[in-house]
Design an enzyme around this catalytic site. Structure first.
Site, PDB file in Angstrom:
ATOM      1  N   HIS A  70      -8.421 -20.063   5.583  1.00  0.00           N
ATOM      2  CA  HIS A  70      -8.340 -19.016   6.619  1.00  0.00           C
ATOM      3  C   HIS A  70      -8.059 -19.669   7.983  1.00  0.00           C
ATOM      4  CE1 HIS A  70     -10.127 -15.677   4.074  1.00  0.00           C
ATOM      5  NE2 HIS A  70     -10.412 -16.760   3.368  1.00  0.00           N
ATOM      6  N   TYR A 339     -18.095 -24.327   3.142  1.00  0.00           N
ATOM      7  CA  TYR A 339     -17.845 -23.979   4.551  1.00  0.00           C
ATOM      8  C   TYR A 339     -18.411 -25.084   5.444  1.00  0.00           C
ATOM      9  CZ  TYR A 339     -16.648 -19.120   3.211  1.00  0.00           C
ATOM     10  OH  TYR A 339     -16.069 -18.008   2.656  1.00  0.00           O
TER      11      TYR A 339
HETATM   12  C1  HEM Z   1     -16.272 -20.576  -4.026  1.00  0.00           C
HETATM   13  C2  HEM Z   1     -15.562 -19.678  -3.368  1.00  0.00           C
HETATM   14  C3  HEM Z   1     -15.058 -19.891  -1.965  1.00  0.00           C
HETATM   15  C4  HEM Z   1     -14.763 -21.047  -1.290  1.00  0.00           C
HETATM   16  C5  HEM Z   1     -14.857 -22.457  -1.811  1.00  0.00           C
HETATM   17  C6  HEM Z   1     -14.332 -20.692   0.045  1.00  0.00           C
HETATM   18  C7  HEM Z   1     -13.963 -21.594   1.030  1.00  0.00           C
HETATM   19  C8  HEM Z   1     -13.747 -21.302   2.362  1.00  0.00           C
HETATM   20  C9  HEM Z   1     -13.613 -22.256   3.438  1.00  0.00           C
HETATM   21  C10 HEM Z   1     -13.622 -23.763   3.285  1.00  0.00           C
HETATM   22  C11 HEM Z   1     -13.473 -21.582   4.602  1.00  0.00           C
HETATM   23  C12 HEM Z   1     -13.338 -22.170   6.022  1.00  0.00           C
HETATM   24  C13 HEM Z   1     -14.749 -22.238   6.647  1.00  0.00           C
HETATM   25  C14 HEM Z   1     -14.784 -22.791   8.063  1.00  0.00           C
HETATM   26  O1  HEM Z   1     -14.266 -23.887   8.331  1.00  0.00           O
HETATM   27  O2  HEM Z   1     -15.372 -22.120   8.955  1.00  0.00           O
HETATM   28  C15 HEM Z   1     -13.482 -20.200   4.258  1.00  0.00           C
HETATM   29  C16 HEM Z   1     -13.346 -19.192   5.135  1.00  0.00           C
HETATM   30  C17 HEM Z   1     -13.438 -17.877   4.787  1.00  0.00           C
HETATM   31  N1  HEM Z   1     -13.738 -17.354   3.554  1.00  0.00           N
HETATM   32 FE1  HEM Z   1     -14.070 -18.328   1.869  1.00  0.00          FE
HETATM   33  N2  HEM Z   1     -14.363 -19.341   0.164  1.00  0.00           N
HETATM   34  C18 HEM Z   1     -14.806 -18.816  -1.044  1.00  0.00           C
HETATM   35  C19 HEM Z   1     -14.996 -17.514  -1.363  1.00  0.00           C
HETATM   36  C20 HEM Z   1     -14.830 -16.497  -0.490  1.00  0.00           C
HETATM   37  C21 HEM Z   1     -15.071 -15.116  -0.778  1.00  0.00           C
HETATM   38  C22 HEM Z   1     -15.627 -14.540  -2.092  1.00  0.00           C
HETATM   39  C23 HEM Z   1     -14.755 -14.435   0.351  1.00  0.00           C
HETATM   40  C24 HEM Z   1     -14.763 -12.958   0.578  1.00  0.00           C
HETATM   41  C25 HEM Z   1     -15.666 -12.167   0.674  1.00  0.00           C
HETATM   42  C26 HEM Z   1     -14.361 -15.380   1.366  1.00  0.00           C
HETATM   43  C27 HEM Z   1     -14.014 -15.082   2.658  1.00  0.00           C
HETATM   44  C28 HEM Z   1     -13.751 -15.986   3.660  1.00  0.00           C
HETATM   45  C29 HEM Z   1     -13.425 -15.619   5.020  1.00  0.00           C
HETATM   46  C30 HEM Z   1     -13.322 -14.222   5.574  1.00  0.00           C
HETATM   47  C31 HEM Z   1     -13.236 -16.802   5.723  1.00  0.00           C
HETATM   48  C32 HEM Z   1     -12.830 -16.958   7.182  1.00  0.00           C
HETATM   49  C33 HEM Z   1     -14.040 -17.110   8.046  1.00  0.00           C
HETATM   50  C34 HEM Z   1     -13.590 -17.305   9.479  1.00  0.00           C
HETATM   51  O3  HEM Z   1     -12.810 -16.470   9.963  1.00  0.00           O
HETATM   52  O4  HEM Z   1     -14.011 -18.293  10.083  1.00  0.00           O
HETATM   53  N3  HEM Z   1     -14.418 -16.628   0.830  1.00  0.00           N
HETATM   54  N4  HEM Z   1     -13.652 -20.043   2.894  1.00  0.00           N
END
Ligand code: HEM
Length: 367
Positions: A70, A339
């Site tokens: 993201h 995260y």
């Molecule tokens: C094992 C499953 C998942 C992994 C490994 C993963 C991994 C990540 C990582 C690495 C980030 C960046 C975090 C940062 O640097 O702040 C991220 C952001 C995000 N993830 Fe996931 N994610 C997973 C599942 C999900 C699911 C199920 C959702 C939905 C509900 C989701 C929604 C988001 C959103 C909305 C962001 C952006 C947050 C922002 O705007 O800073 N993720 N994810």
């Protein structure tokens, strides 16, 4: 002080020394082994947060300072107006009648590329951090699809590997993706959704879903499994984004809309019936489940992510206030640790450089 006629202890015998050194050596080795195990060095095949985080750096390449997933996004600020109706579900102060809670949010595109065209993916995301007067926080990160493709961190990892760009072509290999889906029948509902999904030309017209289940506890101690979503209020559907649209179409659309007034989403909590799965994000609950409208999210301003208030926030979905807790969904602890790995990497690398998306929305817009 020793008296004149006192003698010092004669010291340890060779055997006692050996035992002492063996014990110290074992403790040091044990500690090293514990670090090795935690870091995944002793079992290269074991799934660790770092190993999952590496999948967001295909070919070992990353965009320093940016979120590993993201990566392209924009900060927003506003507040939450509680309806009081969700107080029956959770004791969080946020759901008290008439509570008005400040929030910092982020609208984004999934994927590791901060320069990705807005039409490149049909999913948008909305992350929120609510800050309560007593210092408690609720952080949530939602996606604009109603169902997640996989249920476990292992399957997520395998999906990431299967959809990584092929070094020869620079593009994902359709055969590998097909093979992944064939061996993961739990992806069926997601695949059905994605066939009809179009990249929207606006962040404002999308609904966003928690996907994972959580547990709410009310003032009487009643625990219930829930999911939530936010649904745009009074925003007519926009056109689909097309490749002809500018790289920063979504940011410009948001800035334009906010110059005309705040944007609103209804926060709706769905309550599970007994037996509804709480540990499987690939299985949506039936539409007939009880819905409680908790209040309204009001977004007033946007700021570019390279200097906006969302830049350094970790929207870790396990940061929850009193009256909310994680469920037994295995994705939640995995999300929390990956995260954290992403935050660790991006903050060590320094500040995000301005991206094309940032420059499109470099001033604050409010009404
Ligand atoms: C094992 C499953 C998942 C992994 C490994 C993963 C991994 C990540 C990582 C690495 C980030 C960046 C975090 C940062 O640097 O702040 C991220 C952001 C995000 N993830 Fe996931 N994610 C997973 C599942 C999900 C699911 C199920 C959702 C939905 C509900 C989701 C929604 C988001 C959103 C909305 C962001 C952006 C947050 C922002 O705007 O800073 N993720 N994810």
């Amino acid at each position: 002080m020793l008296e004149k006629n006192e003698t010092r202890p004669s010291g340890l015998t060779a055997g006692q020394k050996l035992i002492r050194f063996t014990v110290i050596g074992a403790a040091v080795l044990g500690l090293g082994a514990a670090f090795g195990y935690t870091g995944g060095w002793l079992a290269p095949q074991r799934l660790t947060a770092d190993r999952i985080a590496n999948t967001f750096e295909p070919g070992g390449k990353s965009h320093p300072g940016f979120r590993r997933n993201h990566a392209k996004g924009i900060c927003v600020t506003g507040h939450f107006e509680s309806s009081g109706a969700a107080q029956t579900l959770s004791s969080t102060p946020m759901f008290s009648p008439d509570a008005s809670i400040p929030l910092v949010g982020r609208l984004a595109l999934p994927g590791p590329n901060p320069y990705a065209p807005d039409s490149s993916v049909p999913i948008r995301s909305f992350a929120l951090r609510f800050s309560m007067p007593d210092g408690q926080q609720w952080r949530t990160a939602m996606n604009s699809m109603p169902v997640f493709p996989v249920a476990t961190p292992q399957s997520f990892y395998e999906q990431q590997l299967a959809s990584a760009p092929d070094p020869k072509t620079g593009k994902p290999d359709p055969a590998r993706i097909k093979a992944f889906f064939a061996s993961h029948p739990e992806t069926a509902q997601f695949r059905k959704w994605v066939k009809t999904a179009r990249p929207s030309a606006s962040f404002a017209t999308e609904a966003y879903y928690s996907l994972n289940a959580f547990v709410f506890t009310n003032n009487e101690g009643v625990r219930q499994n829930v999911r939530w979503r936010v649904v745009p209020l009074g925003t007519p559907a926009a056109d689909d984004a097309t490749p002809e649209h500018d790289q920063n179409y979504l940011d410009m659309d948001l800035v334009q809309r906010l110059s005309e007034g705040p944007l609103r989403w209804r926060l709706i909590v769905t309550v599970a019936d007994p037996g509804d799965p709480s540990n499987d994000a690939t299985k949506p609950w039936p539409d007939s489940r009880r819905q409680v409208e908790a209040g309204t999210i009001v977004i007033e301003k946007s700021q570019a992510q390279d200097h906006g208030p969302c830049r350094d926030i970790n929207f870790d979905p396990t940061v929850l206030p009193q009256g909310m807790a994680i469920s037994d969904d295995p994705l939640l602890p995995a999300r929390s640790s990956v995260y954290a790995a992403s935050v660790d990497r991006r903050t060590r690398e320094g500040l995000s450089r301005p991206s094309p998306s940032s420059s499109a929305a470099s001033s604050e817009h409010s009404k």
